[in-house]
Design an enzyme around this catalytic site. Sequence first.
Site, mmCIF file in Angstrom:
data_model
loop_
_atom_site.group_PDB
_atom_site.id
_atom_site.type_symbol
_atom_site.label_atom_id
_atom_site.label_comp_id
_atom_site.label_asym_id
_atom_site.label_seq_id
_atom_site.Cartn_x
_atom_site.Cartn_y
_atom_site.Cartn_z
ATOM 1 N N HIS A 131 35.873 24.476 49.630
ATOM 2 C CA HIS A 131 34.539 23.860 49.548
ATOM 3 C C HIS A 131 34.592 22.437 48.993
ATOM 4 O O HIS A 131 33.576 21.919 48.533
ATOM 5 C CB HIS A 131 33.587 24.729 48.703
ATOM 6 N N SER A 143 30.554 36.315 44.397
ATOM 7 C CA SER A 143 29.485 37.272 44.690
ATOM 8 C C SER A 143 29.548 37.797 46.119
ATOM 9 O O SER A 143 28.845 38.741 46.460
ATOM 10 C CB SER A 143 28.126 36.609 44.452
HETATM 11 P P1 OAD Z 1 28.196 33.079 42.614
HETATM 12 O O1 OAD Z 1 27.428 32.434 41.502
HETATM 13 O O2 OAD Z 1 27.456 33.443 43.849
HETATM 14 O O3 OAD Z 1 28.900 34.400 42.090
HETATM 15 C C1 OAD Z 1 29.666 34.414 40.917
HETATM 16 C C2 OAD Z 1 30.201 35.815 40.709
HETATM 17 O O4 OAD Z 1 31.015 35.779 39.542
HETATM 18 C C3 OAD Z 1 29.127 36.880 40.469
HETATM 19 O O5 OAD Z 1 29.399 38.025 41.277
HETATM 20 C C4 OAD Z 1 29.270 37.208 38.985
HETATM 21 O O6 OAD Z 1 29.012 38.573 38.698
HETATM 22 C C5 OAD Z 1 30.723 36.897 38.734
HETATM 23 N N1 OAD Z 1 31.015 36.513 37.354
HETATM 24 C C6 OAD Z 1 30.248 35.861 36.456
HETATM 25 N N2 OAD Z 1 30.874 35.688 35.304
HETATM 26 C C7 OAD Z 1 32.105 36.241 35.450
HETATM 27 C C8 OAD Z 1 33.234 36.409 34.586
HETATM 28 N N3 OAD Z 1 33.233 35.943 33.342
HETATM 29 N N4 OAD Z 1 34.320 37.033 35.074
HETATM 30 C C9 OAD Z 1 34.347 37.512 36.352
HETATM 31 N N5 OAD Z 1 33.304 37.392 37.191
HETATM 32 C C10 OAD Z 1 32.204 36.768 36.752
HETATM 33 O O7 OAD Z 1 29.434 32.100 42.936
HETATM 34 P P2 OAD Z 1 30.383 32.062 44.219
HETATM 35 O O8 OAD Z 1 30.594 33.439 44.752
HETATM 36 O O9 OAD Z 1 31.569 31.269 43.852
HETATM 37 O O10 OAD Z 1 29.220 26.903 47.700
HETATM 38 O O11 OAD Z 1 29.501 31.242 45.223
HETATM 39 C C11 OAD Z 1 30.021 30.947 46.485
HETATM 40 C C12 OAD Z 1 29.531 29.594 46.936
HETATM 41 O O12 OAD Z 1 28.113 29.532 46.858
HETATM 42 C C13 OAD Z 1 29.982 28.434 46.087
HETATM 43 O O13 OAD Z 1 31.281 27.974 46.407
HETATM 44 C C14 OAD Z 1 28.974 27.398 46.378
HETATM 45 C C15 OAD Z 1 27.734 28.249 46.312
HETATM 46 O O14 OAD Z 1 26.639 27.812 47.007
HETATM 47 C C16 OAD Z 1 28.868 25.668 48.043
HETATM 48 O O15 OAD Z 1 28.300 24.915 47.282
HETATM 49 C C17 OAD Z 1 29.252 25.310 49.425
#
Ligand code: OAD
Length: 233
Positions: free
Chosen positions: A109, A177
């Site tokens: 990304h 997520s």
């Molecule tokens: P999300 O904010 O959607 O999800 C984060 C995940 O991390 C959630 O499932 C939480 O439960 C988990 N989480 C939080 N704290 C944690 C911890 N201490 N240890 C382990 N897990 C934890 O973020 P992403 O999945 O990265 O894209 O989001 C994907 C994309 O959406 C990003 O790259 C970004 C966003 O829009 C773009 O901007 C193109």
Amino acid sequence: MGTVRNIVILTGAGISAESGIDTFRSAGGLWEQHRVEDVATPEAFARDPELVLRFYDMRRAAIQEKLPNPAHFALAELDAKWKGGLLIVTQNVDDLHTRAGARRVLHMHGEHLKAWCTSCDVRSHWRGPLIERPPCPVCQARTLRPDVVWFGEIPYRMGEIYAALREADLFVSIGTSGAVYPAAGLVRNARDLGIATLELNLERSQGSDWFHESRQGPASALVPQWVEEILAK
Ligand code: OAD
């Protein structure tokens, strides 16, 4: 699980959460504070570049104040010690994997610390703000944008990611997520290829059912524990 030689790891905002970087979809996360349509699309940048640049300038400044946590360091240790294939595919635009010492990192990304000139198409290392429309260091045009993939744009280097997956015996997803494609679909690609799949996340995710095994807990605890396990094998 058979012998593991080649590993593909997907990381998301959850791995950087304990470093103090906001996640996107948690309560109080970035997408609760800002509308995606206002700050993270090419249309938003065309309509109101100042708003978009201010948002990314703040994020770029913020990540430079943060430090890698034990989960980043554990993956860096795995990278240093793992003799087989390894690719850390990150959705994160921070540089914490690299600062922890990992080398085999792919930013699907994009990266906060790069600016992309849409005139000459060159990407330059960048730490400061973009709001004042500084000139591109290469062609001098004032057409730099954050080198971050916005909604509606195609993630980087997907061919390399799929190629690594085809060679892999293990796919591990950490702190994501499972809401954003194509990253969220990698577990299903892995399943189609017959690869073992493991999820490490604070809570069950939208994709949990696709994994052979899903472990819940903070990345700073789960990741070092898993790295120790896999290195001991
Ligand atoms: P999300 O904010 O959607 O999800 C984060 C995940 O991390 C959630 O499932 C939480 O439960 C988990 N989480 C939080 N704290 C944690 C911890 N201490 N240890 C382990 N897990 C934890 O973020 P992403 O999945 O990265 O894209 O989001 C994907 C994309 O959406 C990003 O790259 C970004 C966003 O829009 C773009 O901007 C193109």
